[in-house]
Design a protein around this motif. Structure first.
Motif, short mmCIF file in Angstrom:
data_model
loop_
_atom_site.label_atom_id
_atom_site.label_comp_id
_atom_site.label_asym_id
_atom_site.label_seq_id
_atom_site.Cartn_x
_atom_site.Cartn_y
_atom_site.Cartn_z
N LEU A 14 -4.31 26.49 1.81
CA LEU A 14 -4.11 27.95 1.71
C LEU A 14 -2.72 28.31 1.21
O LEU A 14 -2.54 29.30 0.50
N PHE A 15 -1.73 27.52 1.57
CA PHE A 15 -0.35 27.87 1.24
C PHE A 15 0.24 27.08 0.08
O PHE A 15 1.39 27.30 -0.30
N ALA A 16 -0.50 26.16 -0.51
CA ALA A 16 0.05 25.31 -1.58
C ALA A 16 0.55 26.13 -2.77
O ALA A 16 1.64 25.86 -3.30
N VAL A 17 -0.22 27.11 -3.19
CA VAL A 17 0.18 27.89 -4.37
C VAL A 17 1.44 28.71 -4.11
O VAL A 17 2.42 28.59 -4.86
N PRO A 18 1.48 29.54 -3.04
CA PRO A 18 2.72 30.30 -2.84
C PRO A 18 3.94 29.42 -2.56
O PRO A 18 5.04 29.72 -3.01
N VAL A 19 3.73 28.30 -1.87
CA VAL A 19 4.85 27.40 -1.60
C VAL A 19 5.38 26.79 -2.90
O VAL A 19 6.59 26.72 -3.12
N SER A 20 4.48 26.38 -3.78
CA SER A 20 4.91 25.82 -5.06
C SER A 20 5.66 26.85 -5.90
O SER A 20 6.67 26.54 -6.53
#
Length: 94
Positions: free
Chosen positions: A67-73
């Motif tokens: 769920l958070f991979a995109v915003p974290v990247s």
């Protein structure tokens, strides 16, 4: 390059080489942490790995990084926000 690495990971998972696949995922994870598509796909692969290992709780735990991979990247890439290990290692490879 990433597609070949992902195919190799999936082949390891299919062959039941779970420890080797996990080691490869961990190494690639840092390398591709700033690239949102690859980062997301690695976490999906990690989720699949845990499921195939027969570890449903570990699979469920991987839902959070998915769920958070995109915003974290994106935060890592554009704002420089990352945990120290990710920041140092991935910037060497960029």
């Amino acid at each position: 390059m990433f597609e070949q690495q992902l195919r190799a990971l999936r082949a390891q998972i299919d062959a039941g080489q779970f420890d080797a696949a996990e080691a490869a995922i961990k190494a690639l994870h840092v390398s591709y942490h700033r690239c949102w598509r690859e980062h997301l796909r690695l976490h999906l692969c990690w989720l699949q790995l845990e499921w195939r290992r027969g570890r449903p709780l570990a699979s469920a735990w991987q839902l959070l990084p998915v769920l958070f991979a995109v915003p974290v990247s994106l935060a890592h890439r554009y704002l420089g926000w990352a945990v120290v290990a990710h920041r140092k290692d991935s910037e060497k490879r960029q």
